[in-house]
Design an enzyme around this catalytic site. Structure first.
Site, PDB file in Angstrom:
ATOM      1  N   ARG A   1       0.852  -1.189   0.000  1.00 30.31           N
ATOM      2  CA  ARG A   1       0.000   0.000   0.000  1.00 30.31           C
ATOM      3  C   ARG A   1       0.886   1.237   0.000  1.00 30.31           C
ATOM      4  O   ARG A   1       1.852   1.320   0.778  1.00 30.31           O
ATOM      5  CB  ARG A   1      -0.929   0.033   1.221  1.00 30.31           C
ATOM      6  CG  ARG A   1      -1.876  -1.161   1.329  1.00 30.31           C
ATOM      7  CD  ARG A   1      -2.957  -1.107   0.274  1.00 30.31           C
ATOM      8  NE  ARG A   1      -3.847  -2.247   0.364  1.00 30.31           N
ATOM      9  CZ  ARG A   1      -3.696  -3.376  -0.318  1.00 30.31           C
ATOM     10  NH1 ARG A   1      -2.672  -3.506  -1.153  1.00 30.31           N
ATOM     11  NH2 ARG A   1      -4.547  -4.373  -0.183  1.00 30.31           N
TER      12      ARG A   1
ATOM     13  N   GLU B   1      -3.955   7.107  -8.057  1.00 29.16           N
ATOM     14  CA  GLU B   1      -3.892   6.262  -9.248  1.00 29.16           C
ATOM     15  C   GLU B   1      -5.055   6.577 -10.175  1.00 29.16           C
ATOM     16  O   GLU B   1      -6.196   6.693  -9.709  1.00 29.16           O
ATOM     17  CB  GLU B   1      -3.914   4.781  -8.840  1.00 29.16           C
ATOM     18  CG  GLU B   1      -2.704   4.379  -7.999  1.00 29.16           C
ATOM     19  CD  GLU B   1      -2.711   2.910  -7.605  1.00 29.16           C
ATOM     20  OE1 GLU B   1      -3.636   2.179  -8.021  1.00 29.16           O
ATOM     21  OE2 GLU B   1      -1.802   2.483  -6.881  1.00 29.16           O
TER      22      GLU B   1
ATOM     23  N   HIS C   1       0.497  -0.602 -10.670  1.00 27.93           N
ATOM     24  CA  HIS C   1      -0.346  -1.374  -9.748  1.00 27.93           C
ATOM     25  C   HIS C   1      -0.869  -2.641 -10.423  1.00 27.93           C
ATOM     26  O   HIS C   1      -2.076  -2.855 -10.544  1.00 27.93           O
ATOM     27  CB  HIS C   1      -1.518  -0.534  -9.226  1.00 27.93           C
ATOM     28  CG  HIS C   1      -2.078  -1.061  -7.935  1.00 27.93           C
ATOM     29  ND1 HIS C   1      -2.798  -0.276  -7.063  1.00 27.93           N
ATOM     30  CD2 HIS C   1      -2.037  -2.313  -7.378  1.00 27.93           C
ATOM     31  CE1 HIS C   1      -3.172  -1.009  -6.029  1.00 27.93           C
ATOM     32  NE2 HIS C   1      -2.723  -2.253  -6.194  1.00 27.93           N
TER      33      HIS C   1
END
Length: 335
Positions: free
Chosen positions: A249, A277, A296
């Site tokens: 994270r 993001e 990601h």
């Protein structure tokens, strides 16, 4: 009378929004025909943008199928989606869904978190990419040069890996790196020498982990206690040239401190998760030296997407039948 029979009686069809399909993988990951027979399904392949744009795009939908940690749904956004009856989030754990439950929205989650090898494999890939300077080599060759723009790498065998958070993912990473020949140390809040030894690691303090490790891989669960767990003090303890890998994270690391450490070229990093993001085009991480960035994709294998979308379709059909399954519980599923 079930919700499905009521819909048929009123000749109404629910509208389903499949969000966050940025890789165009959703439609080929599962059989959507049963759901298409009962609802109008629309796929969204681009980020929706700020809150007003999210509301404008989704205010006419009854059901939302979202990918965890992509589109954010604040309580303010939820309050502006009066038609929303069912919300589905991929993954076994989630954050920010309690407001939906309080508003009477049915919330379900999926499987996919039981097998953590995808993220563990990506952590290893990031380590190898950073150590062996793979992005630099690729860019040098494609830019018309060869070896002159690539810094020497180091041998991972015999070096020390520090795992911050020795859970399921951290345990797999420990196994992979021991196979390479690395020495593995680990820290987590509940670690004991016995638990560490069972994973082939040595239990150490946080300070020792940062000062001894050539590579640090972060696998902590995000909580108020672990937010910005890695800050200027921890980064300053890292060995010159050591590599910090984060597939967990983004808020676990104090971002300004990380950017400063990268620009000073004291350490390297390999990062798969970000506070915002998609990462803004002008974000300083994009131009920072000594860092490998991926968008990601740690969990984003075809196998994982198949689990996500097959379970999501099952969840929606069960909701339409009036018998929801895999319902979200704040006590069991939040993180």
């Amino acid at each position: 009378m079930t919700l499905h029979s009521l819909d048929r009686q009123n000749h109404a069809r629910m509208r389903v929004a499949v969000l966050d399909d940025w890789q165009h993988i959703a439609e080929t990951s599962a059989d959507w025909s049963a759901l298409n027979d009962r609802a109008d399904v629309e796929f969204f392949h681009q980020p929706l943008g700020p809150a007003d744009d999210v509301v404008e795009a989704l205010e006419d939908f009854d059901i939302l199928l979202a990918m965890r940690e992509r589109t954010a749904f604040s309580p303010e956004i939820i309050a502006r989606l009066p038609r929303l009856k069912f919300f589905n989030m991929t993954g076994r754990r989630a954050r920010g869904l309690d407001a939906m439950v309080r508003r009477g929205i049915t919330v379900s989650i999926t499987g996919g978190g039981e097998d953590v090898k995808d993220t563990a494999e990506h952590a290893l890939a990031l380590m190898l990419s950073a150590v062996r300077r793979i992005p630099e080599g690729d860019a040098s060759i494609k830019g018309g040069s060869f070896l002159e723009n690539v810094q020497p790498s180091f041998r991972m065998a015999g070096r020390t890996l520090g795992i911050l958070g020795l859970g399921l993912i951290g345990g797999h990473v420990a196994n992979y790196c021991r196979a390479i020949g690395m020495n593995v140390t680990a820290w987590s809040r509940s670690i004991t020498p016995e638990k560490a030894a069972a994973a082939g690691a040595e239990a150490v303090s946080v300070d020792e982990l940062f000062s001894r490790s050539d590579i640090i891989s972060v696998h902590l669960v995000l909580s108020p206690e672990t937010t910005k767990f890695i800050g200027e003090s921890e980064l300053s303890r890292m060995r010159p040239g050591a590599i910090l890998v984060n597939t967990s994270r983004a808020p676990l690391i104090d971002e300004p401190s990380l950017i400063e450490a990268l620009h000073s070229r004291r350490i390297q990093a390999a990062i798969d998760v970000f506070n915002e993001e998609p990462l803004p085009v002008d974000h300083p991480l994009r131009s920072a030296p000594n860092v490998v960035l991926t968008p990601h994709v740690g969990y984003g294998t075809r196998e994982m997407y198949q689990i996500f979308y097959r379970n999501s379709i099952e969840n929606i059909l069960a909701f339409l039948d009036g018998t929801p399954i895999r319902q979200y519980s704040p006590d069991r599923h939040s993180m």
